[in-house]
Enzyme design. Structure first.
Site, short mmCIF file in Angstrom:
data_model
loop_
_atom_site.label_atom_id
_atom_site.label_comp_id
_atom_site.label_asym_id
_atom_site.label_seq_id
_atom_site.Cartn_x
_atom_site.Cartn_y
_atom_site.Cartn_z
N ASP A 54 3.33 5.54 -2.63
CA ASP A 54 4.61 6.26 -2.57
C ASP A 54 5.61 5.65 -3.53
O ASP A 54 5.47 4.51 -3.96
CB ASP A 54 5.19 6.14 -1.15
N LYS A 96 4.29 11.60 -8.41
CA LYS A 96 3.96 12.43 -9.58
C LYS A 96 3.02 13.58 -9.25
O LYS A 96 2.57 14.29 -10.14
CB LYS A 96 3.32 11.56 -10.66
N GLY A 124 7.98 -0.08 3.51
CA GLY A 124 8.29 -0.39 4.90
C GLY A 124 7.06 -0.38 5.78
O GLY A 124 6.03 -0.94 5.42
N ASP A 125 7.17 0.26 6.93
CA ASP A 125 6.05 0.39 7.86
C ASP A 125 5.63 1.86 7.90
O ASP A 125 6.49 2.75 7.95
CB ASP A 125 6.49 -0.06 9.26
N THR A 157 9.42 -3.20 8.25
CA THR A 157 10.20 -1.98 8.06
C THR A 157 11.55 -2.30 7.42
O THR A 157 12.20 -3.29 7.75
CB THR A 157 10.38 -1.22 9.39
N MET A 208 17.43 7.54 5.43
CA MET A 208 17.42 8.88 4.81
C MET A 208 18.70 9.65 5.16
O MET A 208 18.65 10.86 5.44
CB MET A 208 16.18 9.69 5.27
N GLY A 257 17.83 -2.04 -1.16
CA GLY A 257 17.71 -3.35 -0.51
C GLY A 257 16.49 -4.13 -0.98
O GLY A 257 15.42 -3.54 -1.19
N1 SAH Z 1 8.63 3.72 6.44
C1 SAH Z 1 9.84 3.22 5.81
C2 SAH Z 1 10.97 4.20 5.87
C3 SAH Z 1 10.66 5.50 5.18
S1 SAH Z 1 12.02 6.61 5.17
C4 SAH Z 1 10.23 1.89 6.47
O1 SAH Z 1 9.69 1.51 7.52
O2 SAH Z 1 11.04 1.18 5.88
C5 SAH Z 1 12.77 6.26 3.64
C6 SAH Z 1 14.13 5.64 3.86
O3 SAH Z 1 13.99 4.26 4.14
C7 SAH Z 1 15.06 5.67 2.67
O4 SAH Z 1 15.68 6.92 2.55
C8 SAH Z 1 16.04 4.61 3.02
O5 SAH Z 1 16.95 5.01 4.01
C9 SAH Z 1 15.13 3.58 3.67
N2 SAH Z 1 14.70 2.55 2.70
C10 SAH Z 1 13.43 2.22 2.43
N3 SAH Z 1 13.40 1.20 1.55
C11 SAH Z 1 14.67 0.88 1.29
C12 SAH Z 1 15.29 -0.10 0.47
N4 SAH Z 1 14.58 -0.94 -0.26
N5 SAH Z 1 16.64 -0.15 0.44
C13 SAH Z 1 17.38 0.69 1.18
N6 SAH Z 1 16.84 1.63 1.97
C14 SAH Z 1 15.51 1.72 2.03
#
Ligand code: SAH
Length: 415
Positions: free
Chosen positions: A202, A224, A256-257, A285, A339, A368
């Protein structure tokens, strides 16, 4: 006359060996911090560990049940039935007595205090999947640990290829890549990537790790994928299932997770329906780790006893929304919004209408843990204006609650 074992005091190189200790007695004399560091690997090897020491550290004591502890001084008879011994007290005379009694019984013995008087040396050890790396230097523990670290780094980042030590069977592995900084992926995630034939990644997965993939690995970049008749998720499901059915090991790599707004379980269901084996490697996450890296705890004693992670991709009041926003507004704890950049103005209004104070501190952490990371501090009442003023674009995490003021005092008219 040469005493048995006298040779070990000369400068011969050691002869490396992997002891299979399962069910065999290993005597550990001493129960301090050195013993505490050595015992877990012995237990992991299945050894029948017997500790002899008048005192032990609390964590060694906590292992009684898994090991046997005799709370007394060492006696040579303690070596009866032992295959291997470690003399790890802080008294050289005791260690010497253990080593000598072991020598007489032809039991190899490590001395924690004096390698030159030991009949066996403990290598610096690293593990990578089923592979064990052991490095011995000539009585230079820093050198052996340093070389071990280099090898482990190479194995993890793929500079040294070691697929042989990893599970490479066909199937799908859902891997959470953490918030973006490649330092924040797990060891298991590194192993999974090193084992992959195909990686389906992703946009938010740690991109730097993808550059490290060996040339033979097929990389499918979801960002892509062409948009067509099917939704992207359907195409992803088809891709991972079909590649796995071709006999490939597929890593589905996400930020994240995978199970936190990652649609991970849809992929699990697709695999199960197709009879494809699927496993999960949880990730850190972003909902917790991004605030943490920005210096903000999601809970704090006396401030927040709960935190709620909410997807803001559907606005409050929308027919498909599953969030009870008035309940969220009534709660006192931290709210972490993902999001949510687009819908933040409406969310802020809804929370204030539901009872949250307009002065509630808010932190917006953008990108972040990445080099571009920045944090915008504001309040619920000013959130909408500040998102525009600071040109906030996703990915961003919005943290609402007093924890923000605890971590970043002074910005909200607070002390
Ligand atoms: N599965 C992911 C979240 C997916 S939803 C998790 O556990 O982290 C995608 C959202 O995650 C983004 O729109 C944003 O709100 C947040 N996000 C993910 N990575 C981020 C980052 N490095 N900095 C800020 N927000 C982040």
């Amino acid at each position: 006359m040469t005493r048995p074992g006298e040779n070990h005091r000369t400068d011969h190189t050691p002869y490396p060996v992997g002891l299979r200790l399962a069910g065999r007695r290993v005597l550990v004399v001493g129960g301090g911090h050195v013993a505490q560091r050595r015992i877990p690997a012995l237990i992991r090897a299945g050894a029948d560990v017997v500790v002899v020491s008048p005192d032990v550290t609390p964590s060694v004591e906590g292992l009684t049940g898994v090991l046997t502890w005799h709370a007394r001084e060492f006696e040579p008879a303690d070596l009866d039935g032992a295959w291997y011994a470690l003399a790890l007290t802080d008294d050289p005379a005791v260690n010497a007595a253990v080593a000598e009694a072991a020598e007489e019984r032809r039991i190899f013995c490590v001395r924690g205090d004096d390698a030159s008087e030991s009949s066996a040396w403990t290598p610096a050890v690293g593990r990578h999947g089923h592979l064990t790396v052991a490095v011995l230097a000539n009585r230079e523990p820093r050198l052996s640990a340093g070389v071990r670290d280099e090898i482990m780094t190479g194995l993890r980042d793929g500079t040294i290829s070691a697929r042989a030590g990893l599970d490479t069977t066909a199937g799908v592995v859902l891997v959470g890549g953490g918030p973006g900084d490649p330092e924040l992926v797990t060891v298991a995630a590194r192993h999974a990537l090193a084992s992959a034939d195909v990686v389906v990644a992703d946009r938010l997965a740690p991109r730097e790790l993808l550059d490290e993939l060996p040339a033979h690995v097929e990389l499918v970049d979801v960002a892509k994928l062409p948009r067509g008749r099917h939704t992207t998720q359907e195409v992803i499901n088809e891709t991972i299932v079909n590649r796995a059915l071709e006999g490939k090991r597929v890593v589905r790599f996400k930020g994240g997770d995978n199970y936190v707004f990652g649609r991970g379980y849809e992929e699990v269901i697709a695999c199960q329906e197709a009879g494809v084996p699927v496993t999960v490697v949880p990730g850190l996450t972003s909902s917790i780790s991004v605030p943490a890296r920005a210096g903000i705890p999601v809970t704090h004693r006396g401030v927040a006893h709960e935190f709620t992670v909410i997807s803001g991709h559907v606005p409050p009041g929308h027919p498909t929304s599953l969030v009870d926003w008035s309940a969220v507004a009534r709660m006192r704890g931290t709210v972490v919004l993902l999001m949510a950049v687009e819908n933040a103005p409406l969310i802020a209004t809804t929370l204030m209408e539901g009872g949250r104070d307009a002065g509630t501190p808010v932190a917006v952490v953008v990108e972040g843990t990445l080099p571009e990371e920045r944090t915008v501090l504001t309040t619920l009442g000013s959130l909408a204006a500040d998102l525009v003023a600071h040109e906030v674009r996703p990915p961003a995490i919005i943290v609402v609650g007093q924890v923000v003021a605890v971590a970043k005092p002074g910005h909200y008219g607070l002390a």
